[in-house]
Design a protein around this motif. Structure first.
Motif, short mmCIF file in Angstrom:
data_model
loop_
_atom_site.label_atom_id
_atom_site.label_comp_id
_atom_site.label_asym_id
_atom_site.label_seq_id
_atom_site.Cartn_x
_atom_site.Cartn_y
_atom_site.Cartn_z
N ALA A 78 68.28 50.10 35.30
CA ALA A 78 69.84 49.55 34.82
C ALA A 78 70.06 48.09 35.18
N SER B 285 72.49 46.47 37.51
CA SER B 285 72.15 47.44 39.07
C SER B 285 71.20 46.91 40.04
N GLU C 212 69.06 52.47 39.92
CA GLU C 212 69.73 53.35 39.05
C GLU C 212 68.91 52.97 38.35
N ASN D 87 68.80 56.40 31.54
CA ASN D 87 69.90 57.49 31.92
C ASN D 87 70.33 57.61 33.31
N ASP D 88 70.87 56.24 34.25
CA ASP D 88 72.03 56.07 34.96
C ASP D 88 71.74 57.57 35.82
N PRO E 179 73.62 62.00 39.53
CA PRO E 179 73.88 60.98 38.26
C PRO E 179 74.36 60.03 39.64
N ARG F 100 77.18 55.83 38.32
CA ARG F 100 77.91 55.56 37.15
C ARG F 100 77.78 54.46 37.31
N PRO F 101 77.74 54.51 35.42
CA PRO F 101 76.70 53.12 35.51
C PRO F 101 76.94 51.23 35.60
N THR G 279 76.39 50.50 39.11
CA THR G 279 76.58 50.42 40.38
C THR G 279 75.20 50.50 40.73
#
Length: 111
Positions: free
Chosen positions: A58, A61, A78, A82-83, A100, A102-103, A105
């Protein structure tokens, strides 16, 4: 990278803007580095060369890496798009945890 014995080392690897590499001291000696490359993929690096996992990370990240005695290392990151927390215990051995994140992170690992 910086080595206290030799100074700066040019690995020839690019790191994605806004991310940080992670380094693990290996029990057998040496080290392993995990980072998000400039093309957004997970990469690992050792002094003997780079092993590309080719797993998307991501944006923003940073992956985490830890040494596992008797096994080698484990990397967490991450997943892009799809986070979700993804893990790998070596090159090209990725698995999705379905946990999951958090976007934006970054995960952490301990031995």
């Amino acid at each position: 990278m910086w080595n206290s014995s030799t100074g700066a080392i040019n690995t020839g690897q690019s790191v994605a803007t806004g991310t940080s590499p992670s380094i693990a001291d290996m029990p057998s000696g040496g080290y392993e580095v995990a980072f998000q490359s400039g093309n957004g993929l997970l990469e690992t690096y050792t002094p003997s060369g780079a092993a590309t996992n080719e797993e998307p990370v991501a944006p923003g990240s940073s992956p985490a890496i830890t040494a596992i005695p008797g096994v080698g290392y484990e990397v967490a990151w991450e997943g892009a798009g799809n986070d979700i927390l993804d893990l790998s215990d070596g090159p090209n051995e990725a698995s999705t945890t379905m946990e999951p994140m958090r976007p934006g992170t970054s995960p952490a690992l301990t031995q």
